[in-house]
Design an enzyme around this catalytic site. Sequence first.
Site, short mmCIF file in Angstrom:
data_model
loop_
_atom_site.label_atom_id
_atom_site.label_comp_id
_atom_site.label_asym_id
_atom_site.label_seq_id
_atom_site.Cartn_x
_atom_site.Cartn_y
_atom_site.Cartn_z
N THR A 23 0.81 -1.23 0.00
CA THR A 23 0.00 0.00 0.00
C THR A 23 0.85 1.28 0.00
OG1 THR A 23 -0.15 -0.27 2.39
CG2 THR A 23 -2.02 -1.04 1.11
N ASP A 61 12.43 -3.94 -1.18
CA ASP A 61 11.75 -3.68 0.09
C ASP A 61 12.16 -4.86 0.98
OD1 ASP A 61 10.02 -3.63 2.27
OD2 ASP A 61 8.39 -2.68 1.14
N LYS A 114 9.25 -4.78 11.63
CA LYS A 114 9.03 -6.20 11.39
C LYS A 114 10.30 -7.00 11.75
CE LYS A 114 5.56 -4.22 8.91
NZ LYS A 114 5.53 -3.07 8.03
N ARG A 118 -9.01 -8.94 5.01
CA ARG A 118 -8.28 -8.59 3.78
C ARG A 118 -9.15 -9.11 2.62
NH1 ARG A 118 -3.81 -4.98 4.66
NH2 ARG A 118 -5.74 -3.90 5.02
C1 LIG Z 1 4.95 -2.28 6.98
C2 LIG Z 1 5.51 -2.25 5.63
C3 LIG Z 1 5.92 -1.05 5.02
C4 LIG Z 1 5.69 0.30 5.66
O1 LIG Z 1 6.40 0.44 6.80
P1 LIG Z 1 5.94 1.33 8.05
O2 LIG Z 1 7.04 1.15 9.02
O3 LIG Z 1 4.62 0.80 8.51
O4 LIG Z 1 5.84 2.73 7.56
C5 LIG Z 1 6.52 -1.13 3.78
N1 LIG Z 1 6.67 -2.29 3.14
C6 LIG Z 1 6.27 -3.46 3.67
C7 LIG Z 1 6.47 -4.73 2.92
C8 LIG Z 1 5.67 -3.48 4.92
O5 LIG Z 1 5.22 -4.64 5.44
#
Ligand SMILES: *Cc1c(COP(=O)(O)O)cnc(C)c1O
Length: 457
Positions: free
Chosen positions: A124, A214, A257, A382
């Site tokens: 998102t 990412d 995470k 979801r």
């Molecule tokens: C959570 C997440 C983000 C965004 O990170 P925030 O710390 O919530 O701003 C970006 N990419 C992935 C894959 C995520 O799970």
Amino acid sequence: MDYLPPPWKIKMVEKVNLLSRSGRESAVKEAGFNTFLLKSRDVFIDLLTDSGTSAMSDNQWAGLMLGDEAYAGSENFYNLEKAVKDVYGFSFVVPTHQGRAAEHLMARALVQKGQHVLSNMYFTTSREHVERRGGIWQDCIVPEAHDPQKDKPFKGNFDIARTGRLIKKLGKNKIAFIRVEANCNMAGGQPVSMKNLEDLKTLAERHEIPVIMDATRALENAYFIKAREKGWEKTPVKKILKNMMRFTDGITVSSKKDNLVNIGGFLATRNKKIFEETKTLVVVYEGLHTYGGMSGRDMEALARGIREMVENDDYVEHRVKQVEWFGGLLKEAGVPIVVPVGGHAVYLDAKKFLSHLPQSQYPAQTLSASIYEECAVRSMERGIVSAGRDPKTRKEHGSKLELVRLTVPRRVYTNDHLGFAAEGIVNLFKKRQTIRGLKMTYEPKQLRFFQAKFRRV
Ligand SMILES: *Cc1c(COP(=O)(O)O)cnc(C)c1O
């Protein structure tokens, strides 16, 4: 199903309450049958998200006391920089307050209006920042990622042939960068293989297109490579993770995470030009380049979390196997789940679970609310509610999938908790025919899933 004991023990506890059945019924009704509107104190086991919900170690907590809160040149920043360099292998690090801020800076540095970003599915906030720059998102994930019943080891992979065709069609100047997400969240926490990363990088290099990962869940992805990809069985996860980074020019990370902290993030690169641009931008949007929106103590906890997650393979192996074990309990009892189980969550197939409900009665929303009523476990819809509406036509985005996500926080719950949650869900499955659907009574204009309200039909 193999069952691993956690490689940690509990030093401090936090009390949780288990409301009575009638207490849960009134709490969820008051929340408009939307789990986002429940109060945390009314939740017994919180599986809403794995973001920022980790338990820190004694070593991380001790690090908080060593916060150097200098405006410039904090000691903790240098510790963070060194940890990122050692573990991920990048010399240039820009700290940010969380993941989306790193994405923001990267999009500003790399995306020109009308350029495309090729990705394996989307996330998102990642897509939003590209689109705000006038960029166009292109999904290049393998087709099986869209099929919840297809049990394949690397459902996060890029479709390399399709990516190659797109590059030819658009021309390399029209492509800002290739974004590869490790353990693709929206596909259910599904990994990318090392081979796929290598092929992608080879293709991108031929056309001089940067590859940005990412890497929010790259550690969990690295574990799946060890467990599933030929040739990597004996390599420590730490080495696999670093090797994955060789096939990228930079990464953006939400440290909420893999990195085991409650807040924080960064971007890192070996490309001097990307570094210099993002380092100028961080000062405008986040803070000085030696804190980027984090306090000194937050950076210290983060630096320690990064080292801890790869100290040996025990942490991540237990983490991924615990999620798999939880999924196994449900699957063995016949509850329909998405396979294979991803790295951070188990997804229930609400269309199958509540097959007597039409999609217009929001089966996933209904199931999520009913799970809370049954056992005080919080999950996330979801499905069609999350998919929202087209901003121009105001028509509902169709959603092939109607899923409920049960996300497992890191180092927070034992198998006892997850066993309790599974038992509640299995009991609910046995009486699924008695569950009535929902009707939406309040719909916010944007990101409606956060605040929408419902009533029982
Ligand atoms: C959570 C997440 C983000 C965004 O990170 P925030 O710390 O919530 O701003 C970006 N990419 C992935 C894959 C995520 O799970």
